[in-house]
Write a protein that holds these residues in place. Structure first.
Motif, PDB file in Angstrom:
ATOM      1  N   ALA A 170       0.813  -1.214   0.000  1.00 17.50           N
ATOM      2  CA  ALA A 170       0.000   0.000   0.000  1.00 17.50           C
ATOM      3  C   ALA A 170       0.845   1.262   0.000  1.00 17.50           C
ATOM      4  N   TYR A 171       1.804   1.361   0.920  1.00 14.27           N
ATOM      5  CA  TYR A 171       2.567   2.592   1.096  1.00 14.27           C
ATOM      6  C   TYR A 171       4.054   2.326   0.933  1.00 14.27           C
ATOM      7  N   GLY A 172       4.741   3.310   0.374  1.00 15.35           N
ATOM      8  CA  GLY A 172       6.196   3.233   0.279  1.00 15.35           C
ATOM      9  C   GLY A 172       6.837   3.757   1.545  1.00 15.35           C
ATOM     10  N   ILE A 173       6.849   5.071   1.712  1.00 11.85           N
ATOM     11  CA  ILE A 173       7.372   5.727   2.915  1.00 11.85           C
ATOM     12  C   ILE A 173       6.178   6.102   3.774  1.00 11.85           C
ATOM     13  N   TYR A 174       6.136   5.602   5.021  1.00 13.61           N
ATOM     14  CA  TYR A 174       4.885   5.591   5.781  1.00 13.61           C
ATOM     15  C   TYR A 174       5.118   5.926   7.256  1.00 13.61           C
ATOM     16  N   CYS A 186      13.704  11.898  -1.504  1.00 13.23           N
ATOM     17  CA  CYS A 186      13.315  10.497  -1.577  1.00 13.23           C
ATOM     18  C   CYS A 186      12.547  10.216  -2.869  1.00 13.23           C
ATOM     19  N   THR A 187      12.435   8.958  -3.206  1.00 11.49           N
ATOM     20  CA  THR A 187      11.712   8.521  -4.393  1.00 11.49           C
ATOM     21  C   THR A 187      10.785   7.382  -4.006  1.00 11.49           C
ATOM     22  N   ALA A 188       9.547   7.412  -4.495  1.00  6.51           N
ATOM     23  CA  ALA A 188       8.580   6.355  -4.206  1.00  6.51           C
ATOM     24  C   ALA A 188       7.879   5.967  -5.495  1.00  6.51           C
ATOM     25  N   ILE A 189       7.901   4.672  -5.792  1.00  5.85           N
ATOM     26  CA  ILE A 189       7.427   4.203  -7.088  1.00  5.85           C
ATOM     27  C   ILE A 189       6.507   2.993  -6.916  1.00  5.85           C
ATOM     28  N   ALA A 190       5.329   3.067  -7.538  1.00  2.00           N
ATOM     29  CA  ALA A 190       4.424   1.923  -7.764  1.00  2.00           C
ATOM     30  C   ALA A 190       3.751   1.393  -6.507  1.00  2.00           C
ATOM     31  N   ALA A 191       3.472   2.242  -5.525  1.00  7.14           N
ATOM     32  CA  ALA A 191       2.669   1.821  -4.374  1.00  7.14           C
ATOM     33  C   ALA A 191       1.204   1.744  -4.776  1.00  7.14           C
ATOM     34  N   SER A 192       0.494   0.744  -4.255  1.00  6.91           N
ATOM     35  CA  SER A 192      -0.906   0.576  -4.630  1.00  6.91           C
ATOM     36  C   SER A 192      -1.828   1.513  -3.865  1.00  6.91           C
ATOM     37  N   ASP A 193      -1.298   2.284  -2.951  1.00 10.72           N
ATOM     38  CA  ASP A 193      -2.048   3.361  -2.307  1.00 10.72           C
ATOM     39  C   ASP A 193      -1.263   4.651  -2.473  1.00 10.72           C
ATOM     40  N   ALA A 194      -0.313   4.951  -1.602  1.00 13.55           N
ATOM     41  CA  ALA A 194       0.435   6.204  -1.693  1.00 13.55           C
ATOM     42  C   ALA A 194       1.930   5.933  -1.621  1.00 13.55           C
ATOM     43  N   VAL A 211       7.754  11.269  -6.799  1.00 14.23           N
ATOM     44  CA  VAL A 211       6.788  10.177  -6.652  1.00 14.23           C
ATOM     45  C   VAL A 211       6.200   9.886  -8.022  1.00 14.23           C
ATOM     46  N   GLU A 212       6.209   8.604  -8.394  1.00 10.06           N
ATOM     47  CA  GLU A 212       5.826   8.269  -9.762  1.00 10.06           C
ATOM     48  C   GLU A 212       5.224   6.873  -9.807  1.00 10.06           C
ATOM     49  N   TRP A 213       4.186   6.719 -10.624  1.00  8.11           N
ATOM     50  CA  TRP A 213       3.519   5.445 -10.885  1.00  8.11           C
ATOM     51  C   TRP A 213       2.834   4.860  -9.651  1.00  8.11           C
ATOM     52  N   ASN A 214       2.513   5.702  -8.674  1.00  6.75           N
ATOM     53  CA  ASN A 214       1.705   5.279  -7.528  1.00  6.75           C
ATOM     54  C   ASN A 214       0.231   5.607  -7.799  1.00  6.75           C
ATOM     55  N   VAL A 215      -0.676   5.056  -6.999  1.00  4.55           N
ATOM     56  CA  VAL A 215      -2.049   5.546  -7.080  1.00  4.55           C
ATOM     57  C   VAL A 215      -2.082   6.988  -6.578  1.00  4.55           C
ATOM     58  N   ALA A 216      -1.578   7.231  -5.385  1.00  2.00           N
ATOM     59  CA  ALA A 216      -1.401   8.603  -4.899  1.00  2.00           C
ATOM     60  C   ALA A 216       0.091   8.847  -4.752  1.00  2.00           C
ATOM     61  N   GLY A 217       0.552   9.952  -5.266  1.00  2.72           N
ATOM     62  CA  GLY A 217       1.983  10.239  -5.155  1.00  2.72           C
ATOM     63  C   GLY A 217       2.368  10.546  -3.719  1.00  2.72           C
ATOM     64  N   ILE A 218       1.836  11.657  -3.194  1.00  2.64           N
ATOM     65  CA  ILE A 218       2.048  12.065  -1.809  1.00  2.64           C
ATOM     66  C   ILE A 218       0.685  12.234  -1.170  1.00  2.64           C
ATOM     67  N   VAL A 228       4.571  20.676   2.188  1.00  2.05           N
ATOM     68  CA  VAL A 228       4.884  19.776   1.080  1.00  2.05           C
ATOM     69  C   VAL A 228       5.379  20.659  -0.055  1.00  2.05           C
ATOM     70  N   HIS A 229       6.676  20.614  -0.334  1.00  5.21           N
ATOM     71  CA  HIS A 229       7.193  21.596  -1.305  1.00  5.21           C
ATOM     72  C   HIS A 229       8.399  21.056  -2.080  1.00  5.21           C
ATOM     73  N   ASP A 230       8.532  21.600  -3.280  1.00  5.32           N
ATOM     74  CA  ASP A 230       9.658  21.300  -4.173  1.00  5.32           C
ATOM     75  C   ASP A 230       9.745  19.816  -4.514  1.00  5.32           C
ATOM     76  N   ASN A 231       8.574  19.199  -4.663  1.00  6.72           N
ATOM     77  CA  ASN A 231       8.503  17.803  -5.066  1.00  6.72           C
ATOM     78  C   ASN A 231       8.040  17.698  -6.509  1.00  6.72           C
ATOM     79  N   VAL A 232       8.280  16.550  -7.111  1.00  4.73           N
ATOM     80  CA  VAL A 232       7.757  16.231  -8.434  1.00  4.73           C
ATOM     81  C   VAL A 232       6.817  15.046  -8.292  1.00  4.73           C
ATOM     82  N   ALA A 233       5.554  15.266  -8.674  1.00  2.00           N
ATOM     83  CA  ALA A 233       4.554  14.195  -8.659  1.00  2.00           C
ATOM     84  C   ALA A 233       4.069  14.012 -10.089  1.00  2.00           C
ATOM     85  N   THR A 234       4.419  12.890 -10.684  1.00  2.00           N
ATOM     86  CA  THR A 234       4.064  12.670 -12.080  1.00  2.00           C
ATOM     87  C   THR A 234       3.761  11.204 -12.327  1.00  2.00           C
ATOM     88  N   ASN A 235       2.856  10.968 -13.275  1.00  2.00           N
ATOM     89  CA  ASN A 235       2.483   9.616 -13.690  1.00  2.00           C
ATOM     90  C   ASN A 235       1.834   8.797 -12.572  1.00  2.00           C
TER      91      ASN A 235
END
Length: 782
Positions: A170-174, A186-194, A211-218, A228-235
């Protein structure tokens, strides 16, 4: 001073048994056996903080878990470049601990094929720092930090390498229920929740992450004061979510700033399991604010999100019932200003797309407000300024207020939209929110980590405890030790259990009506797990697997596990846990087997940790109020008559916990709640390790919403099984509770530790109970 793990083992392995013996002698034998000055200096040196390097290799998993158990505040665990492989959850309980790799693309902790536990790594100590490594392919959440004050994730990558998949964790960094949290680079990829999820926490900064390819990025959920600042949330499906949900311990979050982020092209199909809240997030959502108050959104680039750039909605839009009277479902005090919002809205999806497309057409508005407000706060027909939605200086944007017919928590259904595109009533400014300031890490505890010193004194062989008389296979207690039995025990993969208590001389337990008895210092509680060779004649012969000991010292309880040898003559201390391949004949005479799990010392805290302290679980008045097996005398009465128990009321007046499989001992509901109390509530209670779920399965919880009726899941991931609620009255097959206790799958099954097998008898009981529940019942359990 750095040294390799192998060097440490070679140098210290020969010294530790001698030091342990000296520790034990110093505690148990007269002063003429005291340590010499040189030995005391050796001991002091062993208890000083160090940097330990764990080299990659076939023993690395064992060495790392051993080091996590044996850590003291200030220790640094250095992992080298390479892929470390684990098949079991890692647990950290030490304060002021650092785990460090050589870089997130160089040091990889791989949990592919994990079959023990439901997380990759779990930390519960304060001042926890993890940096420069990756965690891949854990069966559940990648890294969970629970209840800590002072948390830093720095240059950490979490990833499921198979890409977006509903069966990913479900979660990458939690971090959850934490304070002073920093997540950076940090980088978080392909979590089925966030990918990055911060829940029920206070004072949080998430910056410079991708954060990329998650259901929710952050996702910032039920959290107070977050930047929450200076992040990239894509895909992702949704780039950044700021949510409040009902039924949690920190009920209403707020004061969240989202700024200087790039939230672009979050158009990945939603791959969350149905039933999870995040499964309702529309594909193509940039930023979504739900129910949270006081959110400031500014100076972000939000572009090419196919449904909405920004949506502001009430929790009521989910059409899920709200059973939490303290929960505020309305987003209030929202200021969105000075953002660059480009394109988007051209391929709307999800429920919003289906409902709104016929009304507002395509492309969708870049900013959408559902218009659901708390009408009780209106003053002369208007919302007070501090609770309003305000938009300013966002360029030439499109906007729509859905003006959904007013819903209330008691009346949750869609009526119709009355779309208003006029920005006039929403143009303006609110007071800027204050920047989040993090406190310094809390200082290390002055006494270090008492558990480590205790563990280093603990006998390595069970025989040193002098618990049994004669052949240990007979499990006959030695003098001064007495048996006890329970009405409803914990199911442990079909094992038989032999339970004993040893009290210090001339000391007694003190009766407590609703909790574990008060035991005198020096008490030892013993439980041996054994598998009968033939379930048709379970008392004929059995294989001893492990003996667990709980010992009460001056500074609290400590727990140890001993694994029995093949000769069944003695058992060896196993702080690092273990496994045993066990075979037996079942009730039909068929040979069956199980990979029996023995938890490590830190995993024991998962169940036994109550309010941060190790506590026994079984010996409560209700569960002990019975006769011993093959005896007609009530064991509480016997203990009182022998002076082992004091302050016990008249036995006839005491309640007794029902025996789950004996209908004569209680109603269906009472027996089901008793089973859940024993098997689940050690974690699912207001101070247990699963408290963050808001699910309380303890016997004394009277509110059906709190023990799961119509309760939405929070962090179940694939554990929801596509179901929307923990308990659906009358419908066990639609209830998450049943799905999880029926499952044998790692990351889904509950309990998630020390269980591989399911228990048909108890499952049938819980099924029958859920089928009998009427909606909105008034429940009283004696």
């Amino acid at each position: 001073m750095e040294q390799t793990s192998n060097h440490w083992f070679q140098q210290e392995r020969s010294r530790i048994p001698f030091l342990l013996l000296l520790f034990f002698c110093h505690a148990m034998i007269p002063s003429r056996f005291c340590l010499s000055e040189d030995s005391r200096n050796d001991v002091k040196d062993l208890l000083a903080p160090r940097t330990y390097v764990i080299a990659n290799g076939p023993e690395a998993a064992f060495q790392l878990q051993e080091r996590l158990i044996d850590s003291i505040p200030g220790d640094i665990i250095q992992l080298e470049a390479g892929e470390y492989r684990f098949d079991s959850q890692l647990d950290v309980t030490c304060d002021n601990l650092t785990i460090r790799g050589r870089g997130p693309d160089k040091t990889i902790l791989s949990f592919q094929g994990q079959d023990v536990g439901s997380e990759g790594l779990v930390a519960t100590g304060d001042a926890f720092l993890i940096e420069d490594l990756a965690v891949e392919d854990s069966v559940g959440n990648a890294i969970k930090v629970l209840g800590s004050n002072g948390v830093i994730f720095r240059r950490v990558r979490t990833e499921w390498t198979n890409g977006p998949d509903a069966d990913n964790g479900a979660y990458g960094i939690y971090p959850v229920q934490c304070k002073n949290v920093l997540i950076e680079n940090c980088t978080a990829i392909a979590a089925s929740d966030a990918g990055i999820y911060v829940g029920q926490s206070e004072d949080v900064i998430v910056r410079n992450c991708r954060v990329e390819w998650n259901v929710a990025g952050i996702e910032i959920e039920n959290t107070l004061r977050a930047d929450v600042h200076d992040n990239v949330a894509t895909n992702n499906t949704g780039g950044i979510l700021v949510f409040d949900l009902p039924g949690l311990q920190l009920t209403n979050g707020g004061h969240v700033r989202v700024f200087n982020n790039r939230i672009i092209k979050n158009n990945t199909k939603n791959f969350a399991h149905a039933g999870n809240m995040v499964a309702a997030v529309p594909q193509g959502s940039g930023l979504m604010i739900m129910a949270t108050d006081h959110v400031e959104v500014f100076e972000n680039e939000i572009a090419d999100n196919q449904t909405f750039a920004i949506s502001i909605v009430s929790f009521l839009i989910t059409e899920r019932p709200v059973k939490d009277p303290a929960f505020d479902p309305y987003p209030e005090g929202i200021w969105i200003h000075n953002n660059q919002i480009l394109r988007g809205g051209n391929q709307p999806s999800g429920k919003f797309g289906t409902l709104l497309a016929p009304v507002i057409g395509i492309p969708f508005p870049q900013i959408f407000f559902d218009g659901i407000i708390n009408v009780r706060k209106l003053v002369v027909g208007k919302m007070p300024e501090e609770f309003s939605l305000r938009l300013s200086d966002n360029g030439d944007i499109t906007f729509a207020n859905g003006n959904v017919s007013q819903l209330t928590p008691e009346n949750v259904f869609f009526d119709k939209y009355h779309v208003d595109r006029d920005l006039t009533n929403y143009t303006g400014e609110l007071k800027s929110l204050a920047a989040v300031k993090l406190s310094d890490f809390p200082a290390p505890p002055p006494n270090g980590n008492p558990a480590v010193e205790v563990y280093r004194q603990t006998p390595r062989l069970l025989s040193a405890w002098n618990l049994f008389a004669g052949d240990p296979r007979d499990q006959q207690p030695a003098e001064g030790i007495f048996r006890y039995d329970l009405n409803t025990p914990l199911f442990s993969d079909g094992t038989a259990k032999h339970r004993f208590i040893r009290l210090p001389s001339h000391k007694a337990m003190v009766f407590e009506p609703n909790s574990v008895f008060e035991f005198p210092v020096g008490t030892v509680i013993v439980k041996t797990f054994a598998m009968p060779h033939d379930q048709r004649t379970p008392e004929a012969s059995q294989q001893l697997l492990e003996t667990r000991i709980e010992e009460l010292r001056d500074n609290g309880w400590y727990g140890y596990s001993y694994i029995w040898d093949e000769q069944q003559s003695d058992a060896r201390l196993a702080l690092g846990g273990g496994r045993r391949e066990v075979k037996w004949l079942d009730e039909t005479g068929k040979t069956v087997s199980n990979d029996y799990q023995i938890p490590n010392a830190n995993q024991c805290i998962t169940c036994h940790g109550q309010e941060g302290k190790f506590q026994p679980l079984g010996p409560t008045a209700r569960n002990l109020n019975r006769s011993l097996i093959h005896s007609s005398m009530n064991q509480l009465a016997e203990w009182q008559s022998k002076g082992w128990l004091k302050d016990c009321p008249d036995i006839e007046s005491l309640p007794s916990l029902p025996v789950y499989n004996e209908p004569s001992t209680g109603s269906l509901e009472q027996r089901a709640r008793a089973w859940l109390d024993v098997n689940c509530a050690h974690c699912h209670n207001p101070v247990g390790s699963a408290r963050t779920s808001g699910l309380d399965l303890s016997l004394f919880q009277k509110d059906p919403a709190r023990y799961g009726v119509w309760k939405s899941p929070v962090a179940t991931g694939r554990g929801s099984g596509g179901r929307k609620f923990d308990i659906v009255p009358g419908k066990p097959d639609e209830s998450i509770l049943i799905y999880r206790i029926e499952s044998n799958e790692p990351g889904v099954r509950m309990p998630n530790l020390a269980r591989n097998l399911t228990h048909t008898e108890s499952i049938e009981l819980i099924r029958e109970w859920i089928a009998s529940i009427e909606d909105n019942p008034t429940v009283e359990v004696e």
